[in-house]
Design a protein around this motif. Structure first.
Motif, PDB file in Angstrom:
ATOM      1  N   ARG A  18       0.910   3.920  -3.356  1.00 23.07           N
ATOM      2  CA  ARG A  18      -0.006   4.963  -3.268  1.00 23.07           C
ATOM      3  C   ARG A  18       0.563   6.190  -3.895  1.00 23.07           C
ATOM      4  O   ARG A  18      -0.450   6.753  -4.556  1.00 23.07           O
ATOM      5  N   ASP A  39       0.864  -1.271   0.134  1.00 20.84           N
ATOM      6  CA  ASP A  39      -0.104   0.026  -0.188  1.00 20.84           C
ATOM      7  C   ASP A  39       0.969   1.361   0.093  1.00 20.84           C
ATOM      8  O   ASP A  39       0.558   2.359  -0.688  1.00 20.84           O
ATOM      9  N   ASP A  40       1.971   1.271   0.978  1.00 21.96           N
ATOM     10  CA  ASP A  40       2.796   2.605   0.886  1.00 21.96           C
ATOM     11  C   ASP A  40       3.268   2.794  -0.374  1.00 21.96           C
ATOM     12  O   ASP A  40       3.734   3.745  -0.600  1.00 21.96           O
TER      13      ASP A  40
END
Length: 229
Positions: free
Chosen positions: A171, A167-168
């Motif tokens: 993003r 996710d990081d």
């Protein structure tokens, strides 16, 4: 010419474990894993022999070996790769090196995704990442900070990030993220090796995959000269 429905013995000691599996006729027929921080060198061969015995196979029944090449623990990776090289030479069969990046991908569809970044946990909160296209590496692996991924990691279309802190990393690029962990390692190594062989790949001599230099530097002094008696 490759072997149809090969029997593959896969194993890995790249982390705090000793893991092995046998694939036969496109199915995993035996698997074992022992969690351990050390002792893999002593444990590996007895585990492989026990696994073969469990399914009434001998060394001569194997068509291929498959081994995890990391990135992972420096010493552990060298143990399994050295074992694979020695066994391949003794048995006169090919050995296939499978990276932890490949293991992190989805073994159910190894060649499915066209633009994928695979992420593996690295020391001190960093991540090892590598780009894949339809199951094939498209770049050398590199070390990044997951909370500040470099812009040149961006893929033009259909970008997906899979693995550690997906996710990081995804993003800033507006990319799809898919969490995954390194599990069923020996089974996945066997299945990935089988898939690569089905694509017509010719196995090469496996070698450890290091993304950064080993923590321990080799000695700078030359070894002593041994004189003949």
């Amino acid at each position: 010419m490759g072997v149809t429905n090969p029997t593959i013995l896969a194993f890995d000691t790249s982390a705090a474990h000793c893991a092995a599996a046998i694939l036969q006729r496109d199915a995993i027929v035996a698997e074992r894993i022992a969690l351990m921080g050390r002792g893999q060198a002593e444990h590996l061969m007895p585990m492989l022999e026990a696994l073969l015995s469990e399914v009434a196979l001998g060394w001569k029944d194997l068509h291929y070996l498959a081994v995890g090449i990391g990135p992972g623990n420096f010493t552990g990776t060298r143990i399994s790769v050295a074992a694979a090289r020695g066994l391949a030479l003794a048995l006169r069969i090919p050995a296939i090196g499978v990276s932890s990046f490949e293991v992190m991908r989805d073994p159910a569809g190894p060649g499915a995704h066209p633009a994928e970044i695979v992420s593996i946990e690295a020391p001190r909160g960093a991540a090892y990442v590598q780009r894949f296209g339809h199951g094939r590496p498209q770049s050398a692996p590199r070390l990044i900070a997951p909370d500040a991924p470099p812009e040149d990691l961006r893929l033009p279309v259909n970008m997906r990030v899979r693995g550690y802190r997906a996710d990081d990393i995804a993003r800033p690029f507006g990319a799809e993220a898919s969490d995954a962990v390194l599990e069923d390692i020996a089974c996945r190594i066997a299945r990935i090796a089988d898939w690569r062989l089905s694509q017509g790949e010719k196995p090469d001599r496996p070698a450890p995959l290091y993304v950064r230099p080993a923590d321990a530097a080799p000695p700078s002094e030359a070894p002593p000269v041994i004189l003949p008696g």
